[in-house]
Motif scaffolding. Structure first.
Motif, PDB file in Angstrom:
ATOM      1  N   THR A 160      22.190  42.928 107.793  1.00 48.83           N
ATOM      2  CA  THR A 160      22.713  41.810 106.992  1.00 48.83           C
ATOM      3  C   THR A 160      22.016  41.664 105.643  1.00 48.83           C
ATOM      4  OG1 THR A 160      21.215  40.394 108.245  1.00 48.83           O
ATOM      5  CG2 THR A 160      23.538  40.403 108.919  1.00 48.83           C
ATOM      6  N   ASN A 161      20.895  42.346 105.477  1.00 43.78           N
ATOM      7  CA  ASN A 161      20.118  42.167 104.233  1.00 43.78           C
ATOM      8  C   ASN A 161      19.133  43.315 104.086  1.00 43.78           C
ATOM      9  OD1 ASN A 161      18.972  40.413 106.650  1.00 43.78           O
ATOM     10  ND2 ASN A 161      17.223  41.095 105.441  1.00 43.78           N
ATOM     11  N   VAL A 214      14.777  45.591 111.110  1.00 44.49           N
ATOM     12  CA  VAL A 214      13.820  44.630 111.671  1.00 44.49           C
ATOM     13  C   VAL A 214      14.556  43.352 112.073  1.00 44.49           C
ATOM     14  CG1 VAL A 214      13.212  43.803 109.331  1.00 44.49           C
ATOM     15  CG2 VAL A 214      11.656  43.368 111.234  1.00 44.49           C
ATOM     16  N   GLY A 215      14.135  42.785 113.190  1.00 52.94           N
ATOM     17  CA  GLY A 215      14.762  41.543 113.640  1.00 52.94           C
ATOM     18  C   GLY A 215      13.909  40.819 114.664  1.00 52.94           C
ATOM     19  N   MET A 216      14.376  39.618 115.032  1.00 45.61           N
ATOM     20  CA  MET A 216      13.558  38.733 115.878  1.00 45.61           C
ATOM     21  C   MET A 216      14.184  38.470 117.242  1.00 45.61           C
ATOM     22  SD  MET A 216      12.654  35.900 113.000  1.00 45.61           S
ATOM     23  CE  MET A 216      12.494  36.330 111.272  1.00 45.61           C
ATOM     24  N   VAL A 249      22.047  36.149 105.649  1.00 43.48           N
ATOM     25  CA  VAL A 249      22.304  36.835 106.928  1.00 43.48           C
ATOM     26  C   VAL A 249      23.698  36.469 107.436  1.00 43.48           C
ATOM     27  CG1 VAL A 249      21.560  36.912 109.372  1.00 43.48           C
ATOM     28  CG2 VAL A 249      19.847  36.991 107.542  1.00 43.48           C
ATOM     29  N   LEU A 282      15.071  36.089 100.611  1.00 41.66           N
ATOM     30  CA  LEU A 282      15.893  36.280 101.809  1.00 41.66           C
ATOM     31  C   LEU A 282      16.098  34.938 102.511  1.00 41.66           C
ATOM     32  CD1 LEU A 282      17.153  38.001 104.017  1.00 41.66           C
ATOM     33  CD2 LEU A 282      14.849  38.609 104.777  1.00 41.66           C
ATOM     34  N   ALA A 316      21.773  40.519 114.149  1.00 39.81           N
ATOM     35  CA  ALA A 316      21.665  40.695 112.702  1.00 39.81           C
ATOM     36  C   ALA A 316      20.260  41.194 112.436  1.00 39.81           C
ATOM     37  CB  ALA A 316      21.889  39.362 112.012  1.00 39.81           C
ATOM     38  N   ALA A 317      20.119  42.113 111.490  1.00 37.91           N
ATOM     39  CA  ALA A 317      18.790  42.683 111.237  1.00 37.91           C
ATOM     40  C   ALA A 317      18.638  43.015 109.759  1.00 37.91           C
ATOM     41  CB  ALA A 317      18.612  43.946 112.082  1.00 37.91           C
ATOM     42  N   GLY A 318      17.388  43.079 109.325  1.00 37.34           N
ATOM     43  CA  GLY A 318      17.094  43.491 107.956  1.00 37.34           C
ATOM     44  C   GLY A 318      16.992  45.009 107.897  1.00 37.34           C
ATOM     45  N   TYR A 366      10.308  35.479 107.857  1.00 39.34           N
ATOM     46  CA  TYR A 366      10.628  36.867 107.537  1.00 39.34           C
ATOM     47  C   TYR A 366       9.322  37.581 107.202  1.00 39.34           C
ATOM     48  CZ  TYR A 366      15.484  35.422 107.526  1.00 39.34           C
ATOM     49  OH  TYR A 366      16.698  34.947 107.918  1.00 39.34           O
ATOM     50  N   GLU A 367       9.409  38.878 107.045  1.00 39.74           N
ATOM     51  CA  GLU A 367       8.214  39.705 106.949  1.00 39.74           C
ATOM     52  C   GLU A 367       7.629  39.698 105.528  1.00 39.74           C
ATOM     53  OE1 GLU A 367      11.353  40.795 108.059  1.00 39.74           O
ATOM     54  OE2 GLU A 367      10.709  39.993 109.980  1.00 39.74           O
TER      55      GLU A 367
HETATM   56  N1  HPA Z   1      13.934  40.163 109.267  1.00 39.92           N
HETATM   57  C1  HPA Z   1      13.867  39.637 110.512  1.00 39.92           C
HETATM   58  N2  HPA Z   1      14.925  39.200 111.161  1.00 39.92           N
HETATM   59  C2  HPA Z   1      16.127  39.310 110.558  1.00 39.92           C
HETATM   60  C3  HPA Z   1      16.266  39.851 109.270  1.00 39.92           C
HETATM   61  C4  HPA Z   1      15.106  40.305 108.593  1.00 39.92           C
HETATM   62  O1  HPA Z   1      15.153  40.803 107.450  1.00 39.92           O
HETATM   63  N3  HPA Z   1      17.590  39.791 108.958  1.00 39.92           N
HETATM   64  C5  HPA Z   1      18.222  39.264 110.036  1.00 39.92           C
HETATM   65  N4  HPA Z   1      17.342  38.954 111.003  1.00 39.92           N
END
Ligand code: HPA
Length: 273
Positions: free
Chosen positions: A235-236, A210-212, A251, A246, A114-116, A193-194
């Motif tokens: 996811t966002n 972006v993701g972790m 997510v 967020l 999942a990533a932003g 989150y960032e």
């Molecule tokens: N930032 C970092 N990791 C994430 C994000 C995000 O916006 N959404 C899902 N994992």
């Protein structure tokens, strides 16, 4: 340098004795995407808590199973329960699923997450083929895990991710009539989150999502000679690109909504691999 062969020998030995087959394809499922495992025939599952020394995933949406499954005559290792650096684990722990796949002679890996969304054309619910990674914040730490202590052992990131797998992912998306975005995944260590400024910097520097997670797994798999493919579920909107706060719940909600497209895509990819 950590000797991963020593560290994880008990898990590898147990699996070698008990697995029904050596997997051809490993699939690591990202946050909220774990249900994919229900789409395939599970031959044997291991709870990660039954594997000696396997770290416990503390993040909601990561259930802690290794499934040895079959789909379309392909032998799969499905990892439900990723280990994240931001949970406080060492990188040598985070790459454990990849290490196990490689030790079981698996040659291909599909990493999902999942990533932003950073790219202003992306919206929550989009799926993105990861065409490249930005992992500068963690590359040095990876050196320790990979044992690249001399300059002569530097990795050349050629065909990373694999061009062949990327083509298969794109063909699978066309076949399933799924709009597939494509872009650069920017890895951050988290755990927060960032900030708005961080996202702006990533955007200006070519980041699309972006993701972790994922980056270190991808590099380690590549280092071990596996062909790597990777997909993000957006996811966002990344922090600062949306006025709302967020949360991990957002997510998980979006991942739940997109899961049928995601599952169709992954099944087609397996078929074509
Ligand atoms: N930032 C970092 N990791 C994430 C994000 C995000 O916006 N959404 C899902 N994992």
């Amino acid at each position: 340098m950590v000797n991963l062969n020593e560290k994880y020998r008990p898990i590898v030995e147990k699996l070698k004795e008990e697995i029904p087959f050596e997997p051809e394809i490993c699939i690591i499922l990202g946050s909220g995407l774990g249900d994919f495992a229900k789409n395939v025939e599970t031959i044997k599952s291991f709870s990660t808590s039954s594997l000696p020394g396997y770290p416990k995933s503390t993040v909601e949406g990561h259930q802690g199973y290794l499934h040895f499954s079959k789909y379309n005559d392909k032998k799969l290792l499905i990892v439900q329960g990723r280990i994240h650096f931001y949970e406080g684990y060492k990188l040598s722990d985070c790459v454990l699923p990849v290490h196990l796949a490689a030790k079981l002679d698996c040659k291909k890996i599909i990493l999902t997450n999942a990533a932003g969304g950073i790219n202003s054309n992306f919206k929550p619910g989009d799926l993105m083929l990861i065409s490249s990674f930005n992992g500068i914040s963690i590359k040095k730490e990876l050196t320790e895990v990979l044992g690249l202590t001399s300059l002569t052992k530097r990795i050349d990131f050629i065909d990373f991710p694999s061009g062949e797998i990327n083509e298969i992912i794109k063909t699978a998306a066309v076949k399933e009539e799924i709009t597939l975005r494509e872009g650069v995944y920017w890895y951050t260590k988290g755990p927060s989150y960032e900030t708005k400024a961080e996202i702006k910097m990533m955007q200006k520097s070519g980041g699309d999502a972006v993701g972790m997670s994922t980056f270190h797994e991808a590099v380690y798999a590549f280092f071990l000679g596996m062909k790597v493919g990777a997909i993000s579920c957006i996811t966002n909107f990344a922090a600062g690109l949306s006025p709302t706060k967020l949360s991990h719940a957002e997510v998980m909600d979006t991942a739940e909504k997109v899961k049928f497209d995601f599952e169709r895509l992954i099944k087609r990819i397996i078929e074509f691999l």
